[in-house]
Design a protein around this motif. Structure first.
Motif, PDB file in Angstrom:
ATOM      1  N   VAL A 380      -4.467  -5.311  12.727  1.00 40.57           N
ATOM      2  CA  VAL A 380      -4.155  -5.525  14.189  1.00 40.57           C
ATOM      3  C   VAL A 380      -3.525  -4.183  14.564  1.00 40.57           C
ATOM      4  O   VAL A 380      -2.585  -3.883  14.279  1.00 40.57           O
ATOM      5  CB  VAL A 380      -3.340  -6.497  14.731  1.00 40.57           C
ATOM      6  N   GLY A 381      -4.312  -3.592  15.836  1.00 45.05           N
ATOM      7  CA  GLY A 381      -3.609  -2.527  16.298  1.00 45.05           C
ATOM      8  C   GLY A 381      -4.252  -1.021  15.749  1.00 45.05           C
ATOM      9  O   GLY A 381      -3.756  -0.122  16.552  1.00 45.05           O
ATOM     10  N   VAL A 382      -4.947  -1.202  14.613  1.00 46.90           N
ATOM     11  CA  VAL A 382      -5.277   0.141  14.170  1.00 46.90           C
ATOM     12  C   VAL A 382      -6.508   0.709  14.969  1.00 46.90           C
ATOM     13  O   VAL A 382      -7.000  -0.022  15.609  1.00 46.90           O
ATOM     14  CB  VAL A 382      -5.688  -0.047  12.658  1.00 46.90           C
ATOM     15  N   SER A 383      -6.383   1.907  15.027  1.00 45.90           N
ATOM     16  CA  SER A 383      -7.646   2.681  15.596  1.00 45.90           C
ATOM     17  C   SER A 383      -9.025   2.498  14.925  1.00 45.90           C
ATOM     18  O   SER A 383      -9.211   2.210  13.881  1.00 45.90           O
ATOM     19  CB  SER A 383      -7.382   4.242  15.815  1.00 45.90           C
ATOM     20  N   PRO A 384      -9.985   2.638  15.768  1.00 52.24           N
ATOM     21  CA  PRO A 384     -11.525   2.243  15.255  1.00 52.24           C
ATOM     22  C   PRO A 384     -11.658   3.585  14.060  1.00 52.24           C
ATOM     23  O   PRO A 384     -12.256   3.381  13.053  1.00 52.24           O
ATOM     24  CB  PRO A 384     -12.376   2.829  16.318  1.00 52.24           C
ATOM     25  N   GLU A 385     -11.071   4.960  14.441  1.00 50.62           N
ATOM     26  CA  GLU A 385     -11.311   5.998  13.415  1.00 50.62           C
ATOM     27  C   GLU A 385     -10.608   5.653  12.266  1.00 50.62           C
ATOM     28  O   GLU A 385     -11.115   6.130  11.109  1.00 50.62           O
ATOM     29  CB  GLU A 385     -10.906   7.216  14.081  1.00 50.62           C
ATOM     30  N   PHE A 386      -9.459   5.023  12.262  1.00 55.40           N
ATOM     31  CA  PHE A 386      -8.745   4.672  10.810  1.00 55.40           C
ATOM     32  C   PHE A 386      -9.557   3.753  10.076  1.00 55.40           C
ATOM     33  O   PHE A 386      -9.732   3.889   8.835  1.00 55.40           O
ATOM     34  CB  PHE A 386      -7.500   4.016  11.305  1.00 55.40           C
ATOM     35  N   GLU A 387     -10.149   2.694  10.582  1.00 59.08           N
ATOM     36  CA  GLU A 387     -10.747   1.723  10.048  1.00 59.08           C
ATOM     37  C   GLU A 387     -12.240   2.213   9.258  1.00 59.08           C
ATOM     38  O   GLU A 387     -12.360   2.015   8.356  1.00 59.08           O
ATOM     39  CB  GLU A 387     -11.129   0.522  10.651  1.00 59.08           C
ATOM     40  N   ILE A 388     -12.917   3.042   9.975  1.00 57.52           N
ATOM     41  CA  ILE A 388     -13.878   3.812   9.429  1.00 57.52           C
ATOM     42  C   ILE A 388     -13.665   4.557   8.156  1.00 57.52           C
ATOM     43  O   ILE A 388     -14.276   4.644   7.282  1.00 57.52           O
ATOM     44  CB  ILE A 388     -14.603   4.592  10.682  1.00 57.52           C
ATOM     45  N   ALA A 389     -12.482   5.515   8.587  1.00 56.71           N
ATOM     46  CA  ALA A 389     -12.085   6.316   7.432  1.00 56.71           C
ATOM     47  C   ALA A 389     -11.624   5.452   6.158  1.00 56.71           C
ATOM     48  O   ALA A 389     -12.186   5.897   5.014  1.00 56.71           O
ATOM     49  CB  ALA A 389     -10.921   7.331   7.693  1.00 56.71           C
ATOM     50  N   LEU A 390     -10.986   4.577   6.420  1.00 59.37           N
ATOM     51  CA  LEU A 390     -10.511   3.662   5.195  1.00 59.37           C
ATOM     52  C   LEU A 390     -11.534   3.049   4.728  1.00 59.37           C
ATOM     53  O   LEU A 390     -11.340   3.267   3.111  1.00 59.37           O
ATOM     54  CB  LEU A 390      -9.322   2.521   5.724  1.00 59.37           C
ATOM     55  N   TYR A 391     -12.458   2.319   5.333  1.00 61.84           N
ATOM     56  CA  TYR A 391     -13.434   1.783   4.465  1.00 61.84           C
ATOM     57  C   TYR A 391     -14.392   2.599   3.893  1.00 61.84           C
ATOM     58  O   TYR A 391     -14.935   2.397   2.690  1.00 61.84           O
ATOM     59  CB  TYR A 391     -14.238   0.679   5.608  1.00 61.84           C
ATOM     60  N   THR A 392     -14.776   3.740   4.770  1.00 64.40           N
ATOM     61  CA  THR A 392     -15.799   4.673   4.083  1.00 64.40           C
ATOM     62  C   THR A 392     -15.150   5.300   2.802  1.00 64.40           C
ATOM     63  O   THR A 392     -15.738   5.554   1.494  1.00 64.40           O
ATOM     64  CB  THR A 392     -15.873   5.771   4.791  1.00 64.40           C
ATOM     65  N   LEU A 393     -13.773   5.707   2.631  1.00 62.00           N
ATOM     66  CA  LEU A 393     -13.119   6.187   1.444  1.00 62.00           C
ATOM     67  C   LEU A 393     -13.088   5.320   0.509  1.00 62.00           C
ATOM     68  O   LEU A 393     -13.421   5.671  -0.654  1.00 62.00           O
ATOM     69  CB  LEU A 393     -11.628   6.465   1.857  1.00 62.00           C
ATOM     70  N   CYS A 394     -12.850   3.850   0.579  1.00 59.54           N
ATOM     71  CA  CYS A 394     -12.759   2.906  -0.308  1.00 59.54           C
ATOM     72  C   CYS A 394     -14.195   2.735  -0.913  1.00 59.54           C
ATOM     73  O   CYS A 394     -14.557   2.347  -2.075  1.00 59.54           O
ATOM     74  CB  CYS A 394     -12.353   1.526   0.185  1.00 59.54           C
ATOM     75  N   PHE A 395     -15.310   2.579  -0.095  1.00 61.10           N
ATOM     76  CA  PHE A 395     -16.801   2.621  -0.531  1.00 61.10           C
ATOM     77  C   PHE A 395     -17.123   3.690  -1.546  1.00 61.10           C
ATOM     78  O   PHE A 395     -17.583   3.597  -2.383  1.00 61.10           O
ATOM     79  CB  PHE A 395     -17.505   2.728   0.647  1.00 61.10           C
ATOM     80  N   TYR A 396     -16.748   4.974  -1.348  1.00 61.19           N
ATOM     81  CA  TYR A 396     -17.287   6.217  -1.917  1.00 61.19           C
ATOM     82  C   TYR A 396     -16.493   6.400  -2.829  1.00 61.19           C
ATOM     83  O   TYR A 396     -16.748   6.899  -4.054  1.00 61.19           O
ATOM     84  CB  TYR A 396     -17.207   7.353  -1.036  1.00 61.19           C
ATOM     85  N   ALA A 397     -14.992   6.237  -3.012  1.00 63.90           N
ATOM     86  CA  ALA A 397     -13.970   6.643  -4.068  1.00 63.90           C
ATOM     87  C   ALA A 397     -13.407   5.684  -4.711  1.00 63.90           C
ATOM     88  O   ALA A 397     -12.591   5.762  -5.548  1.00 63.90           O
ATOM     89  CB  ALA A 397     -13.037   7.553  -3.350  1.00 63.90           C
ATOM     90  N   GLY A 398     -13.680   4.285  -4.225  1.00 68.04           N
ATOM     91  CA  GLY A 398     -13.228   2.996  -4.719  1.00 68.04           C
ATOM     92  C   GLY A 398     -13.901   2.208  -5.459  1.00 68.04           C
ATOM     93  O   GLY A 398     -15.052   2.576  -5.862  1.00 68.04           O
ATOM     94  N   GLU A 399     -13.329   1.096  -5.701  1.00 62.03           N
ATOM     95  CA  GLU A 399     -14.081  -0.064  -6.655  1.00 62.03           C
ATOM     96  C   GLU A 399     -14.214  -1.352  -5.892  1.00 62.03           C
ATOM     97  O   GLU A 399     -14.069  -1.221  -4.314  1.00 62.03           O
ATOM     98  CB  GLU A 399     -13.264  -0.270  -7.844  1.00 62.03           C
ATOM     99  N   GLU A 400     -14.595  -2.544  -6.270  1.00 64.17           N
ATOM    100  CA  GLU A 400     -14.747  -3.721  -5.518  1.00 64.17           C
ATOM    101  C   GLU A 400     -13.235  -4.260  -4.973  1.00 64.17           C
ATOM    102  O   GLU A 400     -13.207  -4.446  -3.833  1.00 64.17           O
ATOM    103  CB  GLU A 400     -15.290  -4.769  -6.186  1.00 64.17           C
ATOM    104  N   ASP A 401     -12.268  -3.809  -5.815  1.00 61.18           N
ATOM    105  CA  ASP A 401     -10.872  -4.155  -5.515  1.00 61.18           C
ATOM    106  C   ASP A 401     -10.119  -2.808  -5.348  1.00 61.18           C
ATOM    107  O   ASP A 401     -10.151  -2.217  -6.460  1.00 61.18           O
ATOM    108  CB  ASP A 401     -10.264  -5.405  -6.596  1.00 61.18           C
ATOM    109  N   ASN A 402      -9.492  -2.753  -4.177  1.00 60.07           N
ATOM    110  CA  ASN A 402      -8.857  -1.264  -4.061  1.00 60.07           C
ATOM    111  C   ASN A 402      -7.252  -1.779  -3.614  1.00 60.07           C
ATOM    112  O   ASN A 402      -7.062  -2.125  -2.511  1.00 60.07           O
ATOM    113  CB  ASN A 402      -9.407  -0.501  -2.977  1.00 60.07           C
ATOM    114  N   HIS A 403      -6.353  -1.907  -4.584  1.00 61.23           N
ATOM    115  CA  HIS A 403      -5.107  -2.296  -4.273  1.00 61.23           C
ATOM    116  C   HIS A 403      -4.447  -1.109  -3.658  1.00 61.23           C
ATOM    117  O   HIS A 403      -4.018   0.008  -4.594  1.00 61.23           O
ATOM    118  CB  HIS A 403      -4.422  -2.890  -5.598  1.00 61.23           C
ATOM    119  N   ILE A 404      -3.832  -1.076  -2.382  1.00 59.47           N
ATOM    120  CA  ILE A 404      -3.232   0.108  -1.897  1.00 59.47           C
ATOM    121  C   ILE A 404      -2.211  -0.263  -1.045  1.00 59.47           C
ATOM    122  O   ILE A 404      -1.695  -1.508  -0.744  1.00 59.47           O
ATOM    123  CB  ILE A 404      -4.425   0.806  -0.797  1.00 59.47           C
TER     124      ILE A 404
END
Length: 431
Positions: A380-404
């Motif tokens: 809640v309250g995060v920006s659209p650019e943050f969510e796009i960046a976070l999820y894109t990073l986990c997709f390209y550089a992460g796994e199915e579970d990404n504990h952060i």
């Protein structure tokens, strides 16, 4: 005198004189008029409850017994069923003329100019327009678009050795770079209501989740361009999407806008340093546009879904379940229109960690257009650019579970792939 007395007795026996009958008829007329329910009365009063009971169908939305969300490619359980309302069939809306319930702060002029919108179900809040004067300009050709200035962040967007080696460190850096993240109680306010288990049917929230959101939020360029995208989709899974040239321009313009912010600049630097993308920022923007907006098959229909639609807008499956829908801005607008019934938060896995008005990672339950989402998590309250960046990073550089770690929150970013596409991605509060 005797004749008058006899006449009076006759009038009494007959139920009164003509003038009394005329007065009764006049008194009854407004009641007759009130009995013919107007549209506003139907959607807001007892008449609505009566009609909804007639519209509800025998089949129900399924509940998951798991704490984590059930997506289309996972096993599902259906031990609990509940009646659902008739599914909402969206129509193309002119967002310039829509009015949303956005604040409980009184404003008489807003009450007089609500364009017919009225929240149903939960206690209503004050209504006023969401500022969207420039939204139509987002549909213009690319050479007529006006964007914000580039964010100057200098060396801050250069990933460190630790951030290149540790996904959690990189995600935490994204959190620090989210300069557009909102401040709870300053930019918005939520009321979490009461808690419940996933399988419980009781509505544990007396009111809406969002109490108010500041008008200034909707004037932020990345927020406004994100919001302009939300009405481009049919939420019913299996319905083939038709993307107009104007909608494509909105997609490109959104990516261009967020590409001027620190989180996206950092994302590009990190992915390029890891050899996942090229050093060309223009190529990177095209990759983002394709990753989030290219259509693919879901529910057996080609061209019926995209990563953006599923993750941020939400979809209604043919089995009467809501899948996806993990964005707080979409939740806020749909709740303000009366399409969402917030039903309370899901008890945290850790005892004592009860969410409050300042919590920015929530696990909740709600109905959307009468269809249940038994468990959903959102930042809640995060920006659209943050969510796009976070999820894109986990997709390209992460796994199915990404504990952060994101600020004070321990999070698992769950990422499902459909080939080289994002099937779904969402946060889960870590135990």
């Amino acid at each position: 005198m005797l004749e008058g007395l006899i006449k009076g007795l006759i009038d009494v026996a007959l139920g009164g004189n003509n003038n009394d009958r005329d007065r009764d008829r006049d008194d009854n007329q407004p009641r007759d008029e009130r009995s013919r329910s107007s549209w506003a009365e139907v959607v807001s009063g007892d008449q609505q409850d009566k009609e909804q009971k007639e519209e509800w169908q025998s089949e129900g939305s399924r509940f998951s017994n798991n704490k984590e969300e059930v997506e289309p490619w996972q096993d599902e359980s259906s031990n609990h069923r509940r009646p659902r309302k008739e599914q909402y069939r969206p129509q193309q809306q002119d967002y310039e003329s829509e009015t949303f319930n956005t604040s409980n702060r009184p404003n008489k002029s807003d009450e007089d100019n609500n364009d017919g919108w009225q929240t149903v179900g939960k206690p209503s809040r004050q209504t006023h327009k969401v500022p969207k004067d420039n939204w139509q300009s987002y549909k213009r050709p690319s050479d007529e678009q006006e964007y914000s200035n580039e964010v100057e962040v200098g060396a801050r967007i250069e990933p460190s050795h630790d951030e290149l080696a540790d996904l959690s460190r990189a995600c935490e850096k994204l959190w620090d770079l989210d300069l557009n993240r909102l401040v709870p109680t300053k930019d918005y306010e939520i009321d979490c209501g009461e808690g419940k288990k996933v399988y419980q049917k009781e509505d544990m929230a007396q009111g809406s989740l969002f109490t108010w959101v500041s008008d200034d939020v909707f004037r932020k360029p990345t927020y406004a361009r994100f919001l302009s995208l939300l009405d481009n989709y049919n939420p019913h899974q299996g319905s083939k999407e038709v993307v107009t040239s104007e909608e494509k321009q909105e997609q490109v313009s959104f990516i261009e806008e967020i590409s001027r912010t620190a989180p996206i600049k950092y994302l590009h630097k990190l992915l390029a340093s890891k050899g996942i993308t090229s050093g060309s920022y223009q190529d990177f923007k095209r990759i983002l546009t394709s990753l989030w907006f290219d259509l693919y098959s879901r529910g057996g229909t080609s061209g019926s879904s995209s990563a953006f639609e599923h993750v941020f807008v939400g979809e209604i499956k043919q089995t009467s379940e809501v899948s996806g829908f993990h964005n707080w801005l979409q939740f806020y607008l749909e709740e303000a229109k009366g399409r969402i019934d917030y039903q309370g938060y899901i008890f945290p896995r850790r005892r004592g960690e009860i969410p409050d008005s300042e919590t920015q990672l929530l696990t909740i339950q709600f109905e959307w257009n009468g269809v249940l989402k038994s468990v959903s998590s959102t930042l809640v309250g995060v920006s659209p650019e943050f969510e796009i960046a976070l999820y894109t990073l986990c997709f390209y550089a992460g796994e199915e579970d990404n504990h952060i770690q994101l600020g004070p929150y321990e999070v698992n970013i769950k990422c499902y792939r459909l080939g080289n596409r994002i099937g779904s991605v969402f946060p889960i509060a870590d135990s």
